[in-house]
Design a protein around this motif. Structure first.
Motif: not given
Length: 111
Positions: A53-56, A89-94, A98-111
């Motif tokens: 976490i310190s490196t991050l 998330m812990d590193a960002a919070g420490q 304040v503007h944090l998002s998690i990336t996902t992909r839409d299951p209806n979109t072909p890869e």
């Protein structure tokens, strides 16, 4: 004083988890934390030498230049250990991001 070394990794392969919802527009100035399936981190495509976490936190401070209002995105492989995502998330919070998002992909979109 903390010192760390960064290594350049050309690509980490990430298979995103799926989620439905609104797509957001990309912000040109943002920080991306990429976590591959084995839990290794990269900040804006620069791999870190270890998973501590310190490196991050040092890498996030450098990438943000101390500006914690910059949007921060965490992109983790669907098989990434949960602890690796929590650590990011812990590193960002420490650091006070304040503007944090998690990336996902839409299951209806072909890869």
């Amino acid at each position: 004083m903390v010192s760390t070394t960064f290594t350049r990794e050309s690509h980490l392969t990430v298979d995103l988890p799926e989620a439905t919802g609104e797509h957001t527009l990309e912000n040109p100035e943002k920080i991306d934390i990429l976590i591959n399936a084995s839990g290794h981190y990269a900040i804006n495509e620069v791999g870190l030498v270890d998973n501590n976490i310190s490196t991050l936190m040092v890498a996030l401070r450098r990438a943000s230049r101390g500006e914690t209002v910059i949007p921060l995105s965490i992109t983790a492989d669907a098989q990434t250990p949960h602890q690796a995502v929590v650590r990011a998330m812990d590193a960002a919070g420490q650091l006070g991001f304040v503007h944090l998002s998690i990336t996902t992909r839409d299951p209806n979109t072909p890869e």
